[in-house]
Design a protein around this motif. Sequence first.
Motif, mmCIF file in Angstrom:
data_model
loop_
_atom_site.group_PDB
_atom_site.id
_atom_site.type_symbol
_atom_site.label_atom_id
_atom_site.label_comp_id
_atom_site.label_asym_id
_atom_site.label_seq_id
_atom_site.Cartn_x
_atom_site.Cartn_y
_atom_site.Cartn_z
ATOM 1 N N UNK A 1 0.866 -1.183 0.000
ATOM 2 C CA UNK A 1 0.000 0.000 0.000
ATOM 3 C C UNK A 1 0.898 1.227 0.000
ATOM 4 N N UNK A 2 0.953 1.920 -1.132
ATOM 5 C CA UNK A 2 1.786 3.111 -1.258
ATOM 6 C C UNK A 2 1.234 4.258 -0.406
ATOM 7 N N UNK A 3 2.141 5.005 0.222
ATOM 8 C CA UNK A 3 1.778 6.259 0.885
ATOM 9 C C UNK A 3 2.511 7.399 0.173
ATOM 10 N N UNK B 1 15.507 6.649 6.073
ATOM 11 C CA UNK B 1 15.329 5.287 6.573
ATOM 12 C C UNK B 1 15.016 4.315 5.440
ATOM 13 N N UNK B 2 15.481 3.097 5.568
ATOM 14 C CA UNK B 2 15.234 2.064 4.559
ATOM 15 C C UNK B 2 14.308 0.968 5.087
ATOM 16 N N UNK B 3 13.653 1.244 6.224
ATOM 17 C CA UNK B 3 12.723 0.276 6.818
ATOM 18 C C UNK B 3 11.360 0.919 7.038
ATOM 19 N N UNK B 4 10.966 1.792 6.126
ATOM 20 C CA UNK B 4 9.756 2.601 6.292
ATOM 21 C C UNK B 4 8.512 1.848 5.799
ATOM 22 N N UNK B 5 7.412 1.950 6.556
ATOM 23 C CA UNK B 5 6.131 1.379 6.157
ATOM 24 C C UNK B 5 5.121 2.438 5.742
ATOM 25 N N UNK B 6 5.353 3.669 6.145
ATOM 26 C CA UNK B 6 4.402 4.747 5.844
ATOM 27 C C UNK B 6 5.156 6.071 5.931
#
Length: 505
Positions: free
Chosen positions: A212-214, A255-260
């Motif tokens: 799910x793109x933000x 950051x390379x661990x981003x979810x949103x």
Amino acid sequence: ARQNTEISSPAFADTDHVRFQLDGKLSTIPAYSVTGNTLVGNCRSVWAQRITGAQVGDYYLFGTHSRLYAEKNSTLYNITPLTATTQNLGTDPIDIVNTSSEVSVNFTDIGVDNVVGDRIKLLLLTTVGNITASLLNAEHIITEIVGPNEVKIDVGTAATSTASGGATIQYQIAAGNATQVTASGMGAGDFGGGDYGGGGTSTTGQQLYPRIWSFDKFGNDVVMCAGDRAAGDGQKIFLWDGDITSAPTVLANAPTDCNWVMVVNNSIVALCGTTVKIGAIGAGTTWSGLLYREKTLERIDIAHSGFRHGDKNAIIHYGNGVILLKFVGGADIWDLSDLFEDDGVIAPMATARLNQDLIWRGRTGFYLYDGGIVRRIPNTQNEDWIIKNINESTVWHSFAYVDTENQEVYLHFPTGTEAEPSDYVIMGNGDFTLGKMDRTAAQRPQALNSTFYLVDTATVYRHLTRGVFDANWYAETSYFFANGERRFRIDQIMPDVNQSGTITV
């Protein structure tokens, strides 16, 4: 024109494609129509932004599980980001085909399943015939699949010779998960564990989330994250300036661990699992030092949705509650505090902004935040039905949006065994109206130039429009009024002995 009806009832059992007006009567929902655009992949995010400067225009970004598209002037472009790593092409990688502008690219098979329309980038090639190195060493869209190790691209000019020597290639980032997959372990799932109780304790299964793109506006650019919730390119933060010939690039130092990802007070805010990371004000590449802020929310299962309120505040949703993020001022001083701990949000996109109010769907109802406290919006009409029938195993696919003209909020959600949202409920005018419609994503923010898009997996629709509306609608009720005063409930219909022609009841 919208259809209106004089139907009025104190209790509707079911409705479809209709909405209650302020006078309690029904009209059809705003018209919609299919566009000519078709996407590849399951679309769950649509973003609208007006970009000025060199790339001036109104842009609509469609994020699917396998591609990222940009629409400009009604034309759709594949702008899927590219991998950071490069792969070697085979010996003599360029093959001229009939001295046309279409050339073949030969590469070593590395297990990448290319398809027509995919984006690639060539590097380290030298000028060949009339095709200059600058034309070759660029991003291209695949026009034909010749074989497992050969594709065709159009470079825009003809050539007369064949290349030699080596070169490298970048592919578009790998596809993410198309759908939510419920964990098989004990206690997993959105309503028994996972986001709402710590499914990570399960040893026999794992919850998998869809891509799910933000998106958000950062200066004149678009900042974005694919939100894969698994290590890889899908957790990196990308930046794009509107150039349709180039894919978004990885934001340096981010950051390379981003979810949103979202932007608050001109700072990029990254939600990374249980950690909130905030870059420096106005400096997208500054993620360290005195101007950088980071806080791990230790008792929260997972932070999965950010929702800006005004310019300086935002709320962060998680499975069981809501946190308020406030920019206090001074030398980049931020405050994180609990806002609501009784319920969270059912899906990252199950949120909407109605004027200055933030509205979202939790496990047990709708909630509203106006800058003060979180309030539950009561729904006596069909709340029990929604809770009973919503498909918890794919609830992550739910999404919400606003009809600004009628001041109503739509929530689309899957029911029964449906994998994708199949039903909707309209919250407006004190009523909650149910209906059925297959959609997977809605545009945010609201319309640019009166265009508002909803998507059904890969088919793009233009919604909230005026004009002819060619769709069926119905309203079911077991009550009716007689003489405008007395209310009757139909218990039985008993026909007379005449079984043909006009029947008396």
